[in-house]
Each structure stands twice: as structure tokens, then as C-alpha cells.
Motif scaffolding. Structure first.
Motif, PDB file in Angstrom:
ATOM      1  N   PHE B 415       0.818  -1.208   0.000  1.00 32.25           N
ATOM      2  CA  PHE B 415       0.000   0.000   0.000  1.00 32.25           C
ATOM      3  C   PHE B 415       0.854   1.262   0.000  1.00 32.25           C
ATOM      4  O   PHE B 415       0.506   2.261  -0.617  1.00 32.25           O
ATOM      5  N   HIS B 416       1.963   1.221   0.734  1.00 29.49           N
ATOM      6  CA  HIS B 416       2.597   2.491   1.066  1.00 29.49           C
ATOM      7  C   HIS B 416       3.994   2.694   0.518  1.00 29.49           C
ATOM      8  O   HIS B 416       4.489   3.811   0.544  1.00 29.49           O
ATOM      9  N   ASN B 417       4.638   1.608   0.088  1.00 28.71           N
ATOM     10  CA  ASN B 417       5.989   1.836  -0.423  1.00 28.71           C
ATOM     11  C   ASN B 417       5.928   2.763  -1.628  1.00 28.71           C
ATOM     12  O   ASN B 417       4.982   2.723  -2.412  1.00 28.71           O
ATOM     13  N   PRO B 418       6.926   3.615  -1.777  1.00 25.29           N
ATOM     14  CA  PRO B 418       6.893   4.593  -2.873  1.00 25.29           C
ATOM     15  C   PRO B 418       6.931   3.897  -4.234  1.00 25.29           C
ATOM     16  O   PRO B 418       7.384   2.756  -4.342  1.00 25.29           O
ATOM     17  N   PRO B 419       6.423   4.577  -5.275  1.00 20.26           N
ATOM     18  CA  PRO B 419       6.443   4.002  -6.620  1.00 20.26           C
ATOM     19  C   PRO B 419       7.860   3.551  -6.961  1.00 20.26           C
ATOM     20  O   PRO B 419       8.822   4.206  -6.584  1.00 20.26           O
ATOM     21  N   GLY B 420       7.971   2.448  -7.649  1.00 17.79           N
ATOM     22  CA  GLY B 420       9.289   1.978  -8.043  1.00 17.79           C
ATOM     23  C   GLY B 420       9.883   0.948  -7.108  1.00 17.79           C
ATOM     24  O   GLY B 420      10.936   0.385  -7.386  1.00 17.79           O
ATOM     25  N   ARG B 463      -1.435  -3.263  -7.367  1.00 20.15           N
ATOM     26  CA  ARG B 463      -0.221  -2.466  -7.520  1.00 20.15           C
ATOM     27  C   ARG B 463       0.391  -2.689  -8.900  1.00 20.15           C
ATOM     28  O   ARG B 463       0.870  -1.757  -9.549  1.00 20.15           O
ATOM     29  N   LEU B 464       0.348  -3.961  -9.316  1.00 19.92           N
ATOM     30  CA  LEU B 464       0.844  -4.290 -10.654  1.00 19.92           C
ATOM     31  C   LEU B 464       0.114  -3.461 -11.701  1.00 19.92           C
ATOM     32  O   LEU B 464       0.723  -2.850 -12.585  1.00 19.92           O
ATOM     33  N   LEU B 469      -0.166   0.988 -15.506  1.00 15.39           N
ATOM     34  CA  LEU B 469      -0.871   2.193 -15.920  1.00 15.39           C
ATOM     35  C   LEU B 469       0.090   3.379 -15.977  1.00 15.39           C
ATOM     36  O   LEU B 469       0.006   4.220 -16.871  1.00 15.39           O
ATOM     37  N   SER B 470       1.015   3.421 -15.025  1.00 21.12           N
ATOM     38  CA  SER B 470       1.924   4.558 -14.998  1.00 21.12           C
ATOM     39  C   SER B 470       2.909   4.495 -16.159  1.00 21.12           C
ATOM     40  O   SER B 470       3.506   5.495 -16.527  1.00 21.12           O
ATOM     41  N   PHE B 471       3.082   3.291 -16.751  1.00 24.75           N
ATOM     42  CA  PHE B 471       3.889   3.206 -17.979  1.00 24.75           C
ATOM     43  C   PHE B 471       3.162   3.894 -19.120  1.00 24.75           C
ATOM     44  O   PHE B 471       3.762   4.555 -19.960  1.00 24.75           O
ATOM     45  N   ILE B 478      -1.291  12.264 -11.800  1.00 26.07           N
ATOM     46  CA  ILE B 478      -2.018  11.815 -10.614  1.00 26.07           C
ATOM     47  C   ILE B 478      -2.389  10.334 -10.692  1.00 26.07           C
ATOM     48  O   ILE B 478      -2.837   9.758  -9.729  1.00 26.07           O
ATOM     49  N   TRP B 479      -2.200   9.742 -11.863  1.00 27.83           N
ATOM     50  CA  TRP B 479      -2.517   8.323 -11.996  1.00 27.83           C
ATOM     51  C   TRP B 479      -1.408   7.465 -11.410  1.00 27.83           C
ATOM     52  O   TRP B 479      -1.519   6.249 -11.384  1.00 27.83           O
ATOM     53  N   ALA B 480      -0.358   8.109 -10.952  1.00 25.47           N
ATOM     54  CA  ALA B 480       0.862   7.335 -10.771  1.00 25.47           C
ATOM     55  C   ALA B 480       1.074   6.755  -9.383  1.00 25.47           C
ATOM     56  O   ALA B 480       2.116   6.189  -9.131  1.00 25.47           O
ATOM     57  N   ASP B 481       0.134   6.868  -8.473  1.00 20.11           N
ATOM     58  CA  ASP B 481       0.388   6.307  -7.157  1.00 20.11           C
ATOM     59  C   ASP B 481      -0.097   4.859  -7.095  1.00 20.11           C
ATOM     60  O   ASP B 481      -1.275   4.588  -6.894  1.00 20.11           O
TER      61      ASP B 481
END
Lengths: 744, 744
Positions: B415-420, B463-464, B469-471, B478-481
């Protein structure tokens, strides 16, 4: 041993009527109680017509109905959210203009020394706003006065107060609440949202409006008490949800008040309406504030985020909440009695409201004027209208902040402003003044709620307590956050006044946004309720009682096992035969001394001796529709050409069935016969005479009945239990007491 | 038109028995269904003894009872919180030791190249833990297997599954869940908390324990189904509250499952128990973590705080949740059938559990081994057991993180780890592997819940999805979290598996601590339920159905207006006379072919023709107590010296009344007569024969009945409706269907 304090003779009494309470004597009651409440029937009349319709319906048909219910709930939520948004913006704008004008004026005259002109300007502005609101309420729709919560509580309980869910009421309510909040009265806009939501629900679900005289011919299936009540619960929940950003609290409010009518799918729909409502409000407010996409205002009031609870600070504030709440209620009770006696003409009511507005302005002004509580103007200045007055440059008058704000903002600053923002003396005086203003204001002929003033009073003395405590304890200790005391004080005061428990806890927890606060809030609400109940009932219950409404609590009084159905029932009962003479029906319905609403239908097995064996139950409303359509046995042959009477005919007449006087029955027709078999409910619920009161009560309440037939062991009708018969027992100081409800 | 698919002949059938479902054939059922479920009676038998006792009680007496109820609820909450705390600490400690040992071993062999030894160590450790847990469950108390939620659902619905609320079950459950979580199975410790809370409630409220053979002689008043069920609801709510830090969710869970039994005071007590439970857990955990006063862990799982919702991101994940949930349930269903057929011996069950544990370890190991997903070791390192493995210095293997954590922590980091933080391939493989492991694990003979694995699977694919989606979208939009997609995915997956709606929404909202997430979570749960229901029922419902429990839903099937009481009732009914021969009573009770639990008592007005006019209802349990105490008319004279039979005698026998076979009745005594007047319920609820099924259903459900007497219009008994008679109708593909429950 249980003690029946006052037993009155009970025979020949009307059932289910809106008679007046002997709490007030004759004349006064009439004025207070202009609307005679009716009761709702949550038990479907499963007559042949109904069963035929249900049996004709396919599985897909039921699914469509269900989808329609969901759509309606979505609409209810959406419209309620929209109304909340509208009220919020209107109040902000109007109050903003007013404060701006007064502020300019004060600033102008601070130096010149003619501040009395500012006072007059302020008082006149306030009175003008309030006048418009009060005129609308007093002259156009008096039922829109107050918060509307007592009325909605009654509706969900099963008592229909006339005109309470009409469109006209909604319009006046919304207009009234904008006026009274903008007029600076000690009121909130939250309570009226609940009423507004309920009206929206009633309107949307019925697909027509009496006020507009428009029938959209949709949702006709839902035109009966059972369905309408379900939607009204959803509307009330949506209202709570929009008011406090508390969707779960809204659901629990509806459940707590609607008590017995729990049903999984219904609750889920109520929850949906609540969610849509808070989301809609949030969405539109985020657009209005120019930050679309940032959903940060789920309700009309937000307490702001509280950080982690430190649990040391939560124990000494329970008691005063109950006491001060009770004091509020006692004063307001006497005030209400006074109002009923002397202020019952609309123009007097408007004048009183204007007077209160002017006094509120004057008191505020005096307090601002005499207070020397100057605070430095911070960097991150959160005050919208900082008023310098006699303070040094770079400072502002903190008392002015409290009055130059909508009460919602004042509550929030009491919760969150850093320690040291408020002078204890300022707070003390403010608490006292606002307390009496709020007591005086509730019950005025304006639309307004009591939630926010209660929170504000409580937050003020809670914060005061916190400040005093920090003088005793070291000021850097964990005891030193006065904002948290303000929160607990607010909860205690509100709990002490309204005495709601479960739903209020959840509403407050949702408004604070931190679940760990639940426990202390619950404890404080419980104590406030217990302490307060020792003195007097909750504010809403007082007002419900003054309206002499047969309100059923969720359980029978504990010591009522002494009573049986035989003792509580009304008897003798007017029964009809399965095939009855039209003349007799008309006579019974026209008899004004005993206005019955439900009539057992009996079969005479022997033509000589009437045995009164029960075979059904028919309602006044059904009989009226039958008479109107002249469904007589003698006309059956000619009726072959006519269409058969359908459920639709009953629905079209719902909910305002014409009075019997408006139906003309000729002398010939009086001799005809009417066959009730098809229209009566052939399987009414019955109980034997020996059934104990708690058992009768449970059945009545769990199924939302309006009439319960009491039979002997031969299945003969011996009596009828109605809501009034059950509502009149309550536990008093000397054990079980009987209220003098419903006497003819 | 409604279509009754399979109509079976119904006469001579037993009522209210735990017969087996024809879903499985003879032999298998016996093995699965070793416990024959009984039903609970939520309708007080208001016989003379009861009324006398209630009437003797003063108002103060009722108040004391009420206070005692509150004390019990407080105790329930406290003990449940304490148990949750104990489980949490035990699991943390054990899992900590295990990970530490394995990590050391892996680090040692990473360089040496003997990693298969590490694998074996890991697998053996896991299997050992699981073995202890499985042995306890399989050999000592099989009812402690699984999450216990289906059993508690049944209990709250009114079906009593034997031994489900005994102390022994609690001990095994707690021990089992610690073993299985520490053993690294794909399970959670949250579901079992609900069961544990219920057991605590049943134990505390009855003031005695069968397992310990100890009677504390307190709370004797509460020894009946009505009161016990109330407390068990509170216990279940306290369990939910402790598991998820969701007191309101707990209340709603109890209400959703207990459906009809809403009552204001009760709900308020349930809420109290929930609050105390989460507070206790929070308090003790804060002490354990060395930060007393900082109440930051209200539940066993915390989702961590989510910031403000941006509502653009919540719409495309609803569908897969339902589909994947249904897939999970279908596979698990077939697996359960397989288990019932082939793995029914305890030692086989233990071996299967150990096998799963070993496979879980192996799969995890393989995935860690083959993944090259190295992540830099951050400053604020939140991983407790970072494993370098083949990564460069200063990096750690992120797949190992997922497996070297309790599932709760994994959920939180998704839930909380940063993107990447996570590599998409890692996540994909993890989702797939964990999905199948979780399916295989649920239904093993270990105590374990399915909530956390479901959340974990959903969070992983959510998360996957977010990463993919962020790709597509720009990565800074804002879609990137991806964390928020993980939350929605988790909700969708869990909703697709368990299909709870209202309570689950609230639980998840409380766990996220942000009310604005309510709306998207509700939407996702609704869609998942609708989509999932298209394929197969919810996981709990599947398991309830496999146990052939007469589970009543909250409403009658919509198209059941065709059926009337006459068609659904059991008839003929065995009745007793008001004064009945002992021999006949013994014979009826001993008749094993028709095990009835309730018997209408009839009065013979004419001595020649038996008219069977109803005058009461008596229960098997009451008759047994009467026989045991030999309350015969002939002994009445000698009984004058003896004490009169009291309600206490019935309470002492509750809830495990002796079987009829254990009561010796001599041939002389068989000729005696028994007067049932004082002991029967003289005012049972009755309905006429023409009552429609939905109406019967509503009455039955709203009042929590066990028996409903069907009478003709002369008040003569013609049939009896029991839970089984109502539970067998449900809506299938071709309209209304009748299940083959309850055939003899």
C-alpha cells in the motif's frame, strides 16, 4: 411490584388518532398541535390484489424493482449533497458580505468614536436576514421550523406528521436555514440537512409532488408506507452524511431511529445514498473552492484532523456535559411552554425571532467591545475577518473572531488553534453568553439546528477547562493540549443536550477522522446521557412529547410483564362483515367521535348469533377508495364492462386519501352491499388475550404494525392494539406509569 | 411464473433436525458433518414460571441486570483485546526467530553455495510449526479449523453448531492460529479473532465453562438462547474490532449477520465491547512496543494512513476482483469436495497441512532465488529482515521482503511503499504463486483466516495494475500512485472472495482511516459481489452450504408469494394435551425417526372428538427437565413437601439438556400424568394457513423464532413451520427452487 400509577377508563376510545396531550390545557394544545399526526403502516396489506400483482411479477421484474430502488437512492444522495452544497455556499457568501460590511463600518468608526452606529448596522442586518427566514417559516410552512430532527425521528418511528415531507417544506427549510445562519443566530445548518434529505427522499421515491401538483408517473410501485419509509431513512442518512461527512454515522442514525426495521439490502442502499451524498458535496465544494480533485470537505462541518490520542486527558469532563445539557433542556422546556402559551401568532413569532437576532448582535458587540483580548496576527492567518478594533497594530481582537465567523469555523478554531490563542476570561464569558443565546434561539420560528451551537458551547468550556488544567499541571506536559479538551467538551455538551448515543459517537468519530477517539467519545456521551437523563429527557424527546406523539421506544418498559393484551387493547372494536352494507360503512367512517383506521373483518359462521370470528383486516383508506369507485355487489354485473379495481387505484390515492365527507353516497347506494374479501388483508397478525405487553410490543415493533388484532381462543375478535395503546406506558419515578394519550 | 423445480413429499418428516445434504452422498457427508447442527430459539418461552420471575423483579432489579450486561460486554471486549494482543506478540516473536534463523543460514550459504540446506531448514521449520497446529486441530478439536467465520455466521443466524463456543475450541484456535501464521502459511490471524471473541463472549456471559467443568454461579439469568446470542454478537464484534481496529465495522458485522435482531440498547452494548476491545489491544501493544500512551495500533492489521483521495484513479479495478474472487471460490470448492472425499482421517489432514507448509516454503524460496529484483536499502529502512542474497552491497532482494514478512506487513508495504519499489514481473509472479497457495491453504485442518491472503493477492495485482498504468500515462501524473491501486485491488479481491458488503466497507474504511475512501471502496465491493455472484457464491456461503445448515437469508425469495404457510409447513404435527400421559411423552421424545423439538399443546374442548385447539407450545428441553424432576400430577401431593420446580432448574440444564435415553422412567411412572400448563408458552405466535411465505418468513426472521404454529380459522393446529421449512427455498436459475434439506 410494578405500580400502575394512573389507570384511566379506556372503553369507547378512538384508536390511532392524533388527540392532544393533557400536558397543556385545551386551548394551548390546539395552537401548538395544529397538525394532527397520523401513523404509518409498515405491514403490507397482503390482499388478493397485492398477491395477484406479486405473483404476476417475474424474477426479472423483481430485479428491475431492485435496480430502481438503487437508482432512487443514488438520486437521493446526489440531490441531498447538492442541497447541502448550495446551503453552504449561500451561507458563506451572505455571511461574508455581512461581516465585510460590518467590519468596514467598525474600522471606520473605531477612530471616529461612533461605534453605536456599527452596532445598529449589525443588529439591523441580522434582524433583516432573520426576518425573511422567520416570515417564510411562520406564514408559509410552520412545520419547517426548528431542526426537523424530532419530526424525522417520529416519521422513522412510524408517526406521520402532516406536510413534513413536502417539497414546499423543503424550500422553506432551505431558505430559512440560510437566513438564520447568515443572520448570525446561535444556530447550525446541520440539523435541517437531515430533514432536507428526508424530504428529497420522499419526493424522489414517489415520483410526484403534491406542492407542484405534478405526477411523473414513475416509481408508482413505491407508493406505500413500507417503501416510502425505507427511502426516507435513506434520505435522513444522506442528510447526516452531508452535514457531518459521516456516511456510517448517517446509516446508524437511520437505524437507531428506525430501530426495528433492519434489513440487509435496505441498509446497504441507505449506505449507498449516504456515500453518494457526501461524495457529491465533497466534489462540488472542491470545484467551488477551485481545487477539483482534492476531496477534502466531506461534510458541512469538519473538525479537522486530530493526531494520535493521548489517553491521559480524557476523563474529567463527562459530568458537566450531562448537567449543562440538562440545564439547557430544562430552560428550553420552560421557554417552549411559554412560547406555546403566549407567542403563537405568526407575527409575534417573527418579532421574537428578530428580537433574538438583535440581542445576539448586541451581546456579541458588547463582548467584542469590552474584551481586551488581543492576539498577535499570525503568519498563517486563518481568520477571515481579523478585526483590529482597539488592539495594537499587528494584533487582532480574538473575541471578534469568535463572533465574526460562522459557528462551524469557531468550533474548528477552538479545536485546533494552538495553546495560548484564547484568554480564559474571554472563553468563560463567551460560553455563558452563547449558552443562553442558544437556549433562547432553539424553538424560535426559524429553521435551524442545535448541533453546532451545542458543540460550540462545549468546545468553549472544554477548552477553558484545558487551559485551567495547564495552569495547574506544567504547561509542557501531555495535559497541555486544550484542543482535545475542547473536543471532549463539545461531545459532552452535545450528548447532554440531544442524548443520542451510538450514531452520535460514530458521527463525531467520522468528523474527527481518527478511530482511536471513539472510546473516549463514547464514554463521554454515555456519561452525559446517564447524568442528563437523571434530570430531564433529551431535547428532541421533550419536543416530541410536547407534540403528544405516540412515539414507541425500542423496548417495552422492563416492569410491564404484569400487563397483558387484554388490558392494553382497545375494546369493543368496530368490525365489518365480509359482505357489509354500504350504509353501515359510511356511518362508521363518518363517525367523528371514534376515528378508527383499521377494522377487523369477521365471518358470521352462524347467521343467527354473530360469532365475530376474524377473517381479515381492512383499512379506512381502502374502504374510502372502494366507496369512491363504488365497488358494490349490486353493480358487479354492470362492472363486467368496467375495468376491475386494481392496486393502481389505491396507489394513485396514496398518501392523501380523500376524507369520507367528500364522497357522495346516495340513499339507494346506502342499501347496496360491498364485498370486502378481495381487498382485506386475509392474514392479519393476531395475538391471544393473555399475551404479555412486552411480547405484544416486540411483535408490534419488529414488524412495524399499525393494528394488531387480539383474539380469544375461538379466534373471535375481542380487541385491537394500536400504537397509542403501547406508547402510553412508560417508566416513571414510581414504576410503570400510564400517559394520558389518546383520550376522547 | 415462479417455478417450483423439485417438490418433494413432505409428510412424516422431522422438523428442526440436522439432517445431511444430498450435495454429497451418504458416507462422505457423515465424515464432513460430524456435528449435527441444532437451532437456537430467540423467542422467550413466556410460561408462568418466567412471568412470575419477571413480575417479582423490581425496576431496580432490571437496572442491575442491565448493569451486569454492560459489565459482561466490557469484560468480553477486554478479554478479546487481550487475546488479540497475545496472538500478535506470539506470532511476531516466533516468526521473528524463524526468519532470523533462516536469514542467517541463507547468508551463510549464499557464498558457500549450499542454499538447498537453507531451503530444507526453512521447509522443516515451517512444517514443524504447522504440524503442531494441525495436530491440535485435527485430533483435539476439529471445529477450530478454518477461520470460524462461517460457524459464527451460522450462530448469529440462529443455527447452533456444537462445541463452537467452548473454551477448548478457543484454546486450540489460538494455539492453531499462532502455529499456522508462524509456519508461514498463506493465512491471516484476523478471521480467527472473530471466532475467539465469540467464544469469550459465550463463556463470560454464562459464568461457567463446560470444558473446565466449572460453574461460577454468576450471570445465571443469562443462561438462555436470547441472552447468549446477544453476547455472542458482542463477542464477534469485539473480535472484528480487535482484528482490524474497526469498532464500527465490528458492530455492523454483527448486525449484518445477526440481521433481524436489531435493538438499540443491544447495539450500544455491542459497540461498547468493540471499543473496549480495540482500546485494550492498542493499550497493551503500545506498552509492548515501549511507547505507552501512544495509541497507534488499534487493530492487528493497520493499513497505515492514506492521504486525501484523488478520485480519478478508482474505476477500472472492479471487474477483475469479482472474477478472480469467483475463481478462488470455484477452485476452493472443488478442493473442499476432494478433501471431504479423500482426506478425512486426522493424520492425513495433518500430513496435508505439513505438505502445504513445505510447498509454501519451497515456492517462496524458489521465487526469492530466481528473482533478481534488487532494491537499494533505503535510509529509513522499514524492512525488518532485509536479505541481500545475490544483490549488490547496499541493496536487498525485494521478493524476499514479500516472503520474509508476516502477510500483514507485506500488505502494508504494497500500500505504502513509494512508486518503483516493486518490479512488475516480481509482482506478477508473486500474485500467481500466492493465489494458488492461498486457495490450497483455505480449508486445511489448521486455524487460519482468509482475509489477509485475499488482501495480499489483491494488493499485489492492484499495484501491478498501477505500475502498468503509470507506464502508459506519464509517470508524474495523478494516476501514478500505485499504492492506491493496491488498496482498491485488495478490496476488490477480498470482496470477490467473501462477498460481504456493508460491514466490509466500513472495516476497510476504518482500517485506512480516511472516510473519503468509503465511496470507491463501496463501489468496488459492490461490483465484485455482483460479478462474483454471477459465477458462484461467496466462500463462507459455500462452506456453510457444504455443512447443510438451514441458513436463513434476510428476506424470503422474491418470487415466493405463490407459496402459503399450508404448503411450507410440516404436518401432521405431534401435539400434546394440556395434561398428558408420561408414557406418551417419553415415547414421542424417544422416537428417533422424527426428532421434533417443539410441540404444540392442545386443549380438548370436547372429550369425544379431539379438536386440537392450540393453547400453548412446549419445547423438548422443557419436557426433559420435567421428566428428570418427575413433575407428575400424581406426585403433586408429595411434592408439597418438595420445593416447586423453578426457572433455575431449566437454566442449570441449559444449554446441554440430557438426552431422553439417560432419563429413567419406570413402568409405573409411565402411567402417571404430567400437567404442562405451568411450563408451556401459553401465547405462541401463530399464523393462518393462507399466509404467504414472505409474510411467514418476515415474522419468523424478525422475531428469531424456532417454531411457528399454523392454525386454521378455528384455532386448531394444522402444522408447524420450522427453520428448515423456510431455508429450503431459494432462487435458482429457473426461478424458485427447493433444496433437499431435512429429509428423513
Amino acid at each position: 411490584m410494578a405500580n400502575i400509577a394512573k389507570k384511566v377508563s379506556w372503553s369507547g376510545r378512538g384508536d390511532d388518532r392524533g388527540e392532544r396531550t393533557p400536558l397543556l390545557n385545551g386551548d394551548e394544545e390546539v395552537k401548538y398541535n395544529r397538525q394532527v399526526p397520523d401513523t404509518l403502516d409498515y405491514d403490507n396489506s397482503e390482499n388478493q390484489l397485492f398477491l395477484e400483482e406479486e405473483r404476476r411479477m417475474s424474477h426479472m421484474g423483481f430485479r428491475c424493482l431492485e435496480i430502481r430502488r438503487w437508482v432512487i437512492c443514488g438520486l437521493i444522495g446526489f440531490l441531498t449533497g447538492l442541497i447541502a452544497c448550495m446551503i453552504d455556499i449561500a451561507v458563506e457568501k451572505l455571511a461574508g458580505y455581512k461581516y465585510f460590511a460590518v467590519k468596514l463600518n467598525i474600522e471606520k468608526y473605531t477612530e471616529l468614536g461612533g461605534l453605536s452606529i456599527s452596532l445598529i448596522l449589525w443588529a439591523v442586518l441580522n434582524s433583516a436576514f432573520v426576518m425573511f427566514g422567520a416570515i417564510a417559516v411562520a406564514f408559509v410552512e410552520p412545520i419547517a421550523a426548528g431542526s426537523g430532527i424530532p419530526q424525522i425521528k417520529c416519521f422513522l418511528n412510524g408517526v406521520k406528521i402532516p406536510r413534513v415531507v413536502r417539497l414546499k417544506t423543503l424550500v422553506i427549510k432551505v431558505f430559512g436555514v440560510i437566513c438564520s445562519v447568515a443572520g448570525g443566530l446561535a444556530v447550525g445548518k446541520e440539523g435541517p440537512m437531515i430533514h432536507s434529505g428526508a424530504v428529497v427522499a420522499a419526493g424522489v421515491s414517489q415520483g410526484r409532488s403534491t406542492s407542484l401538483k405534478k405526477d411523473f408517473k414513475i416509481f408508482e410501485y413505491f407508493r406505500r408506507d413500507t417503501e416510502k419509509r425505507d427511502f426516507v431513512s435513506a434520505g435522513a442518512a444522506a442528510g447526516v452524511s452531508a452535514a457531518f461527512g459521516a456516511p456510517v454515522g448517517g446509516v446508524l442514525f437511520s437505524l437507531e431511529e428506525g430501530a426495528s426495521f433492519w434489513n440487509q439490502m435496505l441498509t446497504w442502499r441507505i449506505f449507498f445514498a449516504s456515500m453518494v451524498s457526501t461524495f457529491t458535496l465533497n466534489f462540488f465544494l472542491s470545484i467551488y473552492h477551485g481545487k477539483p480533485g482534492e476531496l477534502s470537505s466531506p461534510g458541512l462541518i469538519n473538525f479537522g484532523r486530530f493526531d494520535t490520542l493521548n489517553y491521559f486527558s480524557f476523563f474529567p469532563l463527562h459530568f458537566p456535559g450531562g448537567v449543562l445539557g440538562a440545564l439547557f433542556n430544562i430552560i428550553n422546556y420552560w421557554l417552549t411552554i411559554f412560547r406555546i402559551r403566549y407567542i403563537h401568532r405568526p407575527c409575534l413569532q417573527v418579532m421574537e425571532a428578530m428580537l433574538v437576532a438583535a440581542v445576539t448582535a448586541t451581546v456579541s458587540f458588547a463582548m467584542i467591545y469590552f474584551s481586551n483580548d488581543c492576539q498577535p496576527l499570525g503568519q498563517d492567518n486563518t481568520e477571515e475577518y481579523p478585526l483590529q478594533l482597539f488592539c495594537a497594530d499587528g494584533e487582532y481582537n480574538s473575541m471578534a473572531t469568535a463572533f465574526f465567523n460562522t459557528p462551524e469555523r469557531s468550533v474548528r478554531s477552538l479545536f485546533h488553534n494552538p495553546p495560548g490563542t484564547y484568554n480564559p476570561v474571554t472563553l468563560g464569558v463567551f460560553t455563558l453568553a452563547y449558552f443562553f443565546l442558544a437556549v433562547w434561539t432553539y424553538g424560535l420560528t426559524v429553521s435551524a439546528g442545535v448541533f453546532i451551537p451545542s458543540l460550540l458551547i462545549g468546545a468553549a468550556w472544554g477548552r477553558l477547562f484545558g487551559i485551567l488544567l495547564s495552569f495547574i499541571a506544567s504547561s509542557q506536559s501531555i495535559w497541555a493540549d486544550p484542543g482535545k479538551y475542547a473536543l471532549i467538551g463539545a461531545a459532552a455538551q452535545l450528548g447532554g443536550i440531544v442524548r443520542m448515543t451510538l450514531s452520535l459517537t460514530v458521527i463525531l468519530v467520522e468528523a474527527t477522522g481518527n478511530v482511536t477517539y471513539g472510546f473516549p467519545i463514547m464514554l463521554v456521551l454515555m456519561t452525559a446521557k446517564i447524568v442528563g437523563d437523571y434530570f430531564i429527557e433529551g431535547l428532541y424527546d421533550i419536543h416530541i412529547k410536547l407534540q403528544s406523539v405516540p412515539f414507541l421506544h425500542s423496548d417495552a418498559p422492563p416492569t410491564s410483564h404484569w400487563l397483558t393484551a387484554r388490558e392494553v387493547m382497545s375494546s369493543p372494536v368496530t368490525c365489518f362483515n365480509r359482505v357489509e352494507k354500504v350504509g353501515r360503512i359510511v356511518d362508521v367512517l363518518s363517525n367523528t367521535s371514534t376515528i378508527h383506521n383499521g377494522f377487523p373483518v369477521v365471518a358470521h359462521t352462524s347467521p343467527v348469533i354473530p360469532t365475530r370470528k376474524i377473517c381479515g383486516l381492512i383499512l379506512r383508506s381502502q374502504l374510502i377508495v372502494l366507496l369512491k369507485h363504488k365497488v358494490f355487489v349490486e353493480r358487479a354485473s354492470s362492472r363486467l364492462s368496467q375495468r376491475k379495481l386494481q392496486l393502481k387505484d389505491f396507489r394513485d390515492a396514496y398518501p392523501r386519501f380523500p376524507p369520507i365527507q367528500s364522497i357522495h353516497v346516495s340513499q339507494d347506494e346506502r342499501e347496496c352491499m360491498m364485498d370486502l374479501t378481495e381487498f382485506m388483508n386475509p392474514t392479519p397478525y393476531t395475538v391471544p388475550q393473555e399475551t404479555s405487553l412486552p411480547r405484544v410490543f416486540k411483535l408490534f415493533r419488529a414488524l412495524g404494525l399499525r393494528h394488531l388484532v387480539v383474539v380469544d381462543n375461538e379466534n373471535r375478535v375481542v380487541g385491537l392494539v394500536t400504537r397509542k395503546d403501547l406508547a402510553r406506558y412508560h417508566v416513571g419515578k414510581d414504576g410503570l406509569e400510564e400517559l394520558h394519550l389518546a383520550q376522547t
